[in-house]
Structures are given as C-alpha cells and as structure tokens.
Design a protein around this motif. Structure first.
Motif: not given
Length: 106
Positions: A80, A83-85, A87-88, A93
């Motif tokens: 998790s 995944k957060e890393y 995403r950021r 994007g």
C-alpha cells in the motif's frame, strides 16, 4: 598447492600494507570497499573489493578509514505504501511530458 596458501605482501600506492579486511579506495573512481581477498598472478597482485565484487591492482588502491564506507541501507515498504508513492510521484497523470519536446529532434 603451496602457492594458494602463500601469504602475499601487498602494498597500496603509498606503500601501506593491504590485507584481507583492509578498507581501500580505488584512486580512479573513488570507489570504497573492504578487501576480501588478495591474490597474485602473472600480471601482479590483485585485491578483491566487496563493494563491487571486482579485483583491482593493489597499486591503484589507497588505504582509507572506515568512515568512508557507506552503510548498506535496506528498506521494506508495504504494497500500500508503494502504491501511494506511485500515485503521488508516478507517471501517467496529466503532468506527462513529451520527451521529443524536451530533447529536440535530430
């Protein structure tokens, strides 16, 4: 077999003795590591440095102190957190860049 057990006298560029366990710096690149083996062949005396797994001619090494050794850091992340890393900071994007515009064509 006697040659394999022979204790070698190896010296760095300044004449300081190099043995297994010595901390050395390769003068051409600044690579630092601990000598794990010293061997001799028809081309000279070589020291195996643990940080690279490569043999270096002892004349290209200089004895240094332990403060120059880099600590190996090992980090463990959860799925998790990874995944957060992504995403950021990950790609994909609206901040995508066309590399052709950055490097120029040519």
């Amino acid at each position: 077999m006697a040659a394999e057990t022979e204790i070698l006298t190896a010296s760095d560029i300044n004449g300081e003795p190099i043995t297994a366990g010595s901390i050395v710096r390769y003068i051409n690149t600044g690579t630092v590591g601990r000598v794990t083996e010293v061997k001799k062949d028809e081309e000279g005396i070589w020291a195996l440095v643990d940080s690279t797994g490569l043999y270096y001619k002892v004349e290209t090494l200089v004895i240094t102190d332990a403060s120059e050794l880099k600590e190996e850091t090992e980090t463990t992340e959860t799925a998790s957190a990874a995944k957060e890393y992504m995403r950021r900071y990950g790609s994909g994007g609206s901040d995508s860049v066309d590399i052709g515009q950055v490097t120029g064509g040519g």
